[in-house]
Design a protein around this motif. Structure first.
Motif, PDB file in Angstrom:
ATOM      1  N   GLN A   1       0.882  -1.376  -0.111  1.00 30.11           N
ATOM      2  CA  GLN A   1       0.176  -0.002  -0.005  1.00 30.11           C
ATOM      3  C   GLN A   1       1.061   1.275  -0.459  1.00 30.11           C
ATOM      4  OE1 GLN A   1      -2.430  -0.348   3.517  1.00 30.11           O
ATOM      5  NE2 GLN A   1      -4.435  -1.761   2.256  1.00 30.11           N
TER       6      GLN A   1
ATOM      7  N   SER B   1       0.161   3.752  -2.802  1.00 25.94           N
ATOM      8  CA  SER B   1      -0.030   4.943  -3.168  1.00 25.94           C
ATOM      9  C   SER B   1       0.915   6.444  -3.702  1.00 25.94           C
ATOM     10  CB  SER B   1      -0.203   5.260  -1.253  1.00 25.94           C
ATOM     11  OG  SER B   1       1.206   5.575  -0.962  1.00 25.94           O
TER      12      SER B   1
ATOM     13  N   GLU C   1      -2.374   6.041 -10.288  1.00 24.44           N
ATOM     14  CA  GLU C   1      -3.151   5.105 -10.436  1.00 24.44           C
ATOM     15  C   GLU C   1      -4.132   4.950  -9.455  1.00 24.44           C
ATOM     16  OE1 GLU C   1      -0.370   1.871 -12.441  1.00 24.44           O
ATOM     17  OE2 GLU C   1      -0.687   4.419 -11.868  1.00 24.44           O
ATOM     18  N   TYR C   2      -3.235   4.568  -8.381  1.00 26.36           N
ATOM     19  CA  TYR C   2      -4.176   4.441  -7.380  1.00 26.36           C
ATOM     20  C   TYR C   2      -5.092   4.653  -6.505  1.00 26.36           C
ATOM     21  CZ  TYR C   2      -3.802   2.807  -1.955  1.00 26.36           C
ATOM     22  OH  TYR C   2      -4.509   2.705  -0.553  1.00 26.36           O
ATOM     23  N   SER C   3      -5.436   6.096  -6.005  1.00 25.98           N
ATOM     24  CA  SER C   3      -6.712   6.586  -5.678  1.00 25.98           C
ATOM     25  C   SER C   3      -7.619   6.511  -7.045  1.00 25.98           C
ATOM     26  CB  SER C   3      -6.875   8.052  -5.734  1.00 25.98           C
ATOM     27  OG  SER C   3      -6.014   8.762  -6.787  1.00 25.98           O
TER      28      SER C   3
ATOM     29  N   LYS D   1      -8.466   2.276  -6.538  1.00 32.57           N
ATOM     30  CA  LYS D   1      -9.363   2.427  -4.982  1.00 32.57           C
ATOM     31  C   LYS D   1     -10.305   3.017  -4.572  1.00 32.57           C
ATOM     32  CE  LYS D   1      -7.514   4.436  -1.723  1.00 32.57           C
ATOM     33  NZ  LYS D   1      -7.832   5.005  -0.042  1.00 32.57           N
ATOM     34  N   ASP D   2     -10.819   3.585  -6.081  1.00 34.35           N
ATOM     35  CA  ASP D   2     -12.011   4.385  -5.754  1.00 34.35           C
ATOM     36  C   ASP D   2     -13.261   3.345  -6.232  1.00 34.35           C
ATOM     37  OD1 ASP D   2     -11.536   6.480  -3.523  1.00 34.35           O
ATOM     38  OD2 ASP D   2     -11.216   7.498  -5.698  1.00 34.35           O
TER      39      ASP D   2
ATOM     40  N   ASN E   1      -8.832  -1.317  -0.373  1.00 31.44           N
ATOM     41  CA  ASN E   1      -7.370  -1.182  -0.496  1.00 31.44           C
ATOM     42  C   ASN E   1      -6.843  -1.880  -0.003  1.00 31.44           C
ATOM     43  OD1 ASN E   1      -8.010   0.901   1.374  1.00 31.44           O
ATOM     44  ND2 ASN E   1      -8.436   0.594   3.731  1.00 31.44           N
TER      45      ASN E   1
ATOM     46  N   SER F   1      -6.832  -3.225  -4.531  1.00 36.15           N
ATOM     47  CA  SER F   1      -6.815  -2.008  -4.845  1.00 36.15           C
ATOM     48  C   SER F   1      -4.838  -1.847  -5.398  1.00 36.15           C
ATOM     49  CB  SER F   1      -6.524  -0.598  -4.246  1.00 36.15           C
ATOM     50  OG  SER F   1      -5.905  -0.885  -3.306  1.00 36.15           O
TER      51      SER F   1
END
Length: 206
Positions: free
Chosen positions: A73, A77, A81-83, A86-87, A93, A96
């Motif tokens: 993680q 982060s 593309e992480y956010s 995750k959405d 968490n 993702s």
């Protein structure tokens, strides 16, 4: 429980879940369970020691897994593309980072279909002479790990039942209403999910 009774119960469970029944696999499961140590029916000191050691091993494994996920993680982060990932509905968490780690740099795929093929859920046409097959199973030529992660995401979607931004969930339900087995509907949903994943992440690099 006899083997005959187990096979009967197993077949009913498979049908309920929408999976494909395989009698040889069912027999193998029965034999493995039959040959296991019956720890629940024994209270000897050696059995107690084995159970306690098994519990300790499981707890150690869970702790190690937790540390690995935390490190993943932290690394993920920092990625653009992480956010976004995750959405996406059905992706939490843990899933993702596993998803990002397995797909890697999405730019290595020339389009969404290539990502679907990498997951091994594409169905290439079968041709022999003038015959072209139309009823085809998924190829399973790609990443089995990505298929497993994707299936977990589809299962999460079905459990959560998102009320909005639920294109993939709605697609799964549509396929089920068309009479598709639940597993087939989830694979179809995963196909759509990966195409959406590709489009959204690629927008970050345009």
């Amino acid at each position: 429980m006899s083997e005959k009774q187990f096979l009967s119960d197993y077949a009913k469970w498979i049908k309920k879940k929408g999976y494909r029944y395989n009698e040889s696999q069912a027999i193998a499961i029965y034999q493995l369970s039959k040959n296991n140590i019956p720890t629940l029916k024994s209270s000897t000191p050696s059995t107690k020691m084995l159970v306690l050691q098994a519990v300790k091993s499981v707890r150690d494994a869970e702790l190690t897994l937790s540390l690995i996920i935390s490190q993943m993680q932290e690394i993920a982060s920092a990625l653009p593309e992480y956010s976004v990932v995750k959405d996406m509905k059905g992706v939490g968490n843990v899933l993702s980072v596993r998803l990002i780690a397995e797909i890697g740099d999405v730019r290595r795929f020339h389009n969404g279909s290539a990502l679907v093929a990498f997951a091994g859920i594409d169905a290439p046409p079968y041709e022999s002479g003038k015959f072209i097959g139309t009823k085809r199973n998924i190829s399973k030529r790609g990443s089995s790990t990505l298929r497993k992660i994707g299936y977990e995401i589809m299962h999460s979607l079905k459990v959560v039942k998102p009320a909005e931004d639920s294109a993939v969930y709605d697609f799964i339900i549509k396929k089920e209403n068309e009479g598709k087995p639940k597993r087939v509907a989830k694979i179809a949903g995963l196909n759509k999910f990966l195409r959406i994943y590709y489009a959204r992440v690629m927008e970050l690099y345009c």
